[in-house]
Design a protein around this motif. Sequence first.
Motif, PDB file in Angstrom:
ATOM      1  N   ASN A  32       0.838  -1.206   0.000  1.00  0.00           N
ATOM      2  CA  ASN A  32       0.000   0.000   0.000  1.00  0.00           C
ATOM      3  C   ASN A  32       0.869   1.250   0.000  1.00  0.00           C
ATOM      4  O   ASN A  32       0.578   2.226  -0.704  1.00  0.00           O
ATOM      5  N   HIS A  33       1.948   1.234   0.768  1.00  0.00           N
ATOM      6  CA  HIS A  33       2.875   2.367   0.811  1.00  0.00           C
ATOM      7  C   HIS A  33       3.547   2.558  -0.547  1.00  0.00           C
ATOM      8  O   HIS A  33       3.720   3.694  -1.016  1.00  0.00           O
ATOM      9  N   PHE A  38       4.150   5.523  -5.647  1.00  0.00           N
ATOM     10  CA  PHE A  38       4.004   5.542  -7.101  1.00  0.00           C
ATOM     11  C   PHE A  38       3.074   6.675  -7.536  1.00  0.00           C
ATOM     12  O   PHE A  38       3.338   7.368  -8.521  1.00  0.00           O
ATOM     13  N   ASP A  39       1.983   6.867  -6.805  1.00  0.00           N
ATOM     14  CA  ASP A  39       1.024   7.923  -7.143  1.00  0.00           C
ATOM     15  C   ASP A  39       1.656   9.308  -7.109  1.00  0.00           C
ATOM     16  O   ASP A  39       1.267  10.193  -7.878  1.00  0.00           O
ATOM     17  N   TYR A  40       2.623   9.499  -6.224  1.00  0.00           N
ATOM     18  CA  TYR A  40       3.233  10.811  -6.066  1.00  0.00           C
ATOM     19  C   TYR A  40       4.580  10.964  -6.764  1.00  0.00           C
ATOM     20  O   TYR A  40       5.172  12.037  -6.734  1.00  0.00           O
ATOM     21  N   GLU A  48       9.908   4.247 -12.148  1.00  0.00           N
ATOM     22  CA  GLU A  48      10.380   2.904 -12.492  1.00  0.00           C
ATOM     23  C   GLU A  48      10.757   2.125 -11.231  1.00  0.00           C
ATOM     24  O   GLU A  48      10.440   0.939 -11.100  1.00  0.00           O
ATOM     25  N   ALA A  49      11.414   2.800 -10.290  1.00  0.00           N
ATOM     26  CA  ALA A  49      11.786   2.144  -9.032  1.00  0.00           C
ATOM     27  C   ALA A  49      10.541   1.709  -8.262  1.00  0.00           C
ATOM     28  O   ALA A  49      10.520   0.617  -7.676  1.00  0.00           O
ATOM     29  N   GLU A  53       9.440  -2.098  -7.139  1.00  0.00           N
ATOM     30  CA  GLU A  53       9.120  -2.404  -5.743  1.00  0.00           C
ATOM     31  C   GLU A  53       7.735  -3.036  -5.631  1.00  0.00           C
ATOM     32  O   GLU A  53       7.541  -4.010  -4.892  1.00  0.00           O
ATOM     33  N   ILE A  54       6.769  -2.515  -6.374  1.00  0.00           N
ATOM     34  CA  ILE A  54       5.415  -3.070  -6.358  1.00  0.00           C
ATOM     35  C   ILE A  54       5.424  -4.511  -6.861  1.00  0.00           C
ATOM     36  O   ILE A  54       4.820  -5.400  -6.249  1.00  0.00           O
TER      37      ILE A  54
END
Length: 89
Positions: A32-33, A38-40, A48-49, A53-54
């Motif tokens: 979730n974090h 990613f959204d920001y 890309e990082a 991570e996701i």
Amino acid sequence: MKRISPIRSRGTEPPALLELKTSLQETQNALNHAYTAFDYASDPELTEACIYEIQSLQARMNYLVRQIKELELCAATAVGVPAGRARWI
């Protein structure tokens, strides 16, 4: 994304199973974090990082779910529950 319900504690669960469920909950929180980051993200390299991570956290969640199911199936079989009746909660 569907949220996994909080860990339901059963008094008969082996410690290894509780540890796996706790790890799954922590991984879901980290995922979730990562989605929030990613959204920001505005820089392409940072985006890309976040994607890597996701994907990594999703793979870890899949692994943990498989391990939990396998351990619960083994525990249910040891108790005498038929394999078709054992289910993951």
